[in-house]
Design an enzyme around this catalytic site. Structure first.
Site, PDB file in Angstrom:
ATOM      1  N   LEU A 122       0.891  -1.294   0.039  1.00  0.00           N
ATOM      2  CA  LEU A 122       0.053   0.025   0.164  1.00  0.00           C
ATOM      3  C   LEU A 122       0.931   1.286   0.117  1.00  0.00           C
ATOM      4  O   LEU A 122       0.789   2.097   0.743  1.00  0.00           O
ATOM      5  CB  LEU A 122      -0.981   0.080   1.212  1.00  0.00           C
ATOM      6  CG  LEU A 122      -1.999  -0.839   1.169  1.00  0.00           C
ATOM      7  CD1 LEU A 122      -2.948  -0.715   2.316  1.00  0.00           C
ATOM      8  CD2 LEU A 122      -3.035  -0.691  -0.264  1.00  0.00           C
ATOM      9  N   CYS A 123       1.725   1.273  -0.841  1.00  0.00           N
ATOM     10  CA  CYS A 123       2.603   2.618  -0.780  1.00  0.00           C
ATOM     11  C   CYS A 123       2.990   2.618  -2.381  1.00  0.00           C
ATOM     12  O   CYS A 123       4.229   3.007  -2.539  1.00  0.00           O
ATOM     13  CB  CYS A 123       3.941   2.434  -0.173  1.00  0.00           C
ATOM     14  SG  CYS A 123       4.857   0.830  -0.022  1.00  0.00           S
ATOM     15  N   GLY A 124       2.002   2.646  -3.158  1.00  0.00           N
ATOM     16  CA  GLY A 124       2.260   3.018  -4.570  1.00  0.00           C
ATOM     17  C   GLY A 124       3.147   1.789  -5.236  1.00  0.00           C
ATOM     18  O   GLY A 124       3.244   0.848  -4.890  1.00  0.00           O
TER      19      GLY A 124
END
Lengths: 294, 139
Positions: free
Chosen positions: A90-92
């Site tokens: 969930l960090c691109g």
């Protein structure tokens, strides 16, 4: 056509998601600030150590046999790649860009006929590389990348194991792949060579490094102590940059997600209201036409 | 920097612990303690576990325990790079004693330690002993 109830449920679901993403964004922002502070605070040590190393390297340059960690084994057959990623997603594209960089490098090295070995720091990198290059992974370092505060001791432990592998002749060249923290928005996948120590850039030397030092006890002994530490510091700084980059990337990703959720809510609400009006109109028409038929 | 003041920095991997000026700093070099005064000749030395003493006049202003590291003197002053450093007056003697005991037990308990392992444990003892020494007999 979805019923009004379905639409209401969907709107609520998206609203909940938006709450989560915006909370994650705030958390990432505060963690980012802390991570940046750590990275900045850790910089002086690395700089001083590098300057000292440059001085020493110059002093032993003329001696025929420098320590192996400095000059290498003289071969380039086996390349150990340390892939440092985050533990969490969930960090691109943060993790995938590191892994992509690592894959490209692995292929490149293999095409040159070298043997590649992998050490993975961080769960995500290992998970993504395991499918394709599972048999190349010689070590997986767990529990560092996810830490609230990365400690030097963690990096030192990794460095120590690397040195032991190196001394056992398991590899000739070692480099680390990580994301350099350029700004909150930009992280750049970078490869930094660890073993042998790359020659210091000539520009730095000419300035203040001119002094002729006395060495106590002697250059070699100091170097033997300094090189493993330098390795640890290099890894440490890479991990710190990674940690800051991870939070930065997460912040941007969550910011986008929050905005998307907002747009989606607007669209759904519009659709919901239209449907509601259409229903009312339809019901009215039914009543009126019913009344007229009488 | 004034001519009669020595710029002194103590840096750990995590942060700059101390950046100050002093009249003299005594560092525990591997071949014996040595005092650094302003305009000291450039030197790079390994450190053994021991106490870095910052002097102001004839008094010791600050005592810091370091578990080894490097000292570099150049025209800009003295820089000590230490992986572990702490103020001596913050060390609890009882805790220091316990740590030395633990370290000694670790070595005693280790079954057939490899050479690396043995060296590591012995080093831990050496550090713990120097640390205890630093609190109990401040010089």
């Amino acid at each position: 056509m979805p019923s009004l109830k379905d639409l209401r449920n969907r709107i609520n679901a998206v609203k909940q998601t938006r709450k989560i993403t915006s909370a994650m964004k705030l958390v990432a922002a505060s963690k980012l600030r802390r991570a940046q502070e750590h990275a900045v605070a850790a910089r002086p040590y690395g700089e001083r150590l590098a300057a000292m190393l440059a001085n020493l390297a110059r002093a032993v340059k003329d001696t025929p046999e420098g320590p192996k960690l400095l000059v290498g084994t003289g071969r380039e057959d086996v390349h150990l790649l340390v892939v440092a990623t985050a533990d969490r997603g969930l960090c691109g594209s943060f993790n995938s860009s590191i892994v992509r960089g690592a894959r490209r490098r692995i292929r490149e090295l293999q095409e040159q006929g070298r043997t590649v070995k992998l050490v993975c720091i961080g769960r995500k990198g290992r998970d993504m590389l395991r499918r394709e290059y599972g048999d190349l992974i010689v070590e997986y370092v767990d529990g560092i990348a996810g830490k609230r505060r990365i400690e030097y001791a963690d990096a030192a432990a990794v460095a120590e194991r690397l040195v032991r592998r190196f001394e056992a002749g398991e590899f000739d060249v070692c480099s680390i792949v990580f994301n350099r923290f350029k700004s909150v928005l930009v992280q750049q996948t970078t490869e930094r060579q660890l073993i042998p120590v790359p020659a210091a850039e000539g520009t730095e030397e000419s300035g203040d490094g001119r002094a002729i030092y006395e060495f106590e006890p002697d250059e070699r002994t100091i170097l033997e102590d300094l090189l493993p530490r330098n390795l640890a510091v290099q890894i440490y700084s890479a991990l710190l940059e990674n940690a800051a980059g991870e939070q930065g990337a997460r912040m941007t990703a969550m910011d986008n997600a929050t905005r998307n959720a907002g747009e989606m809510i607007d669209k759904l609400t519009l659709y919901y209201n239209r449907t509601r009006q259409a229903m009312i109109t339809k019901e009215l028409m039914e009543i009126i036409s019913g009344a007229e038929a009488l | 920097m004034a001519e009669d003041r020595l710029a002194f920095e103590l840096v750990s991997p995590e942060r700059v612990i101390l950046a100050t000026e002093a009249e003299m700093v005594v560092v525990p070099g591997i071949e014996g303690d040595f005092g650094v005064l302003p305009l000291h000749a450039p030197v790079v030395s390994l450190l053994r576990p021991g106490v870095v003493r910052v002097y102001e006049g004839s008094d010791v202003k600050t005592r810091l325990f370091v578990a080894g590291g490097f000292a570099e003197v150049n025209e800009r002053g003295l820089t000590v790079l230490a992986e572990h450093a702490e103020a001596v007056d913050r060390i609890d003697p009882a805790e220091a004693r316990q740590r030395l005991k633990n370290a000694e037990e670790d070595l005693a308990d280790a079954k057939e330690p490899s050479e690396d392992e043995r060296r590591r444990l012995e080093r831990a003892i050496e550090i713990a002993r120097a640390r205890l020494e630093a609190v109990e007999n401040p010089t």
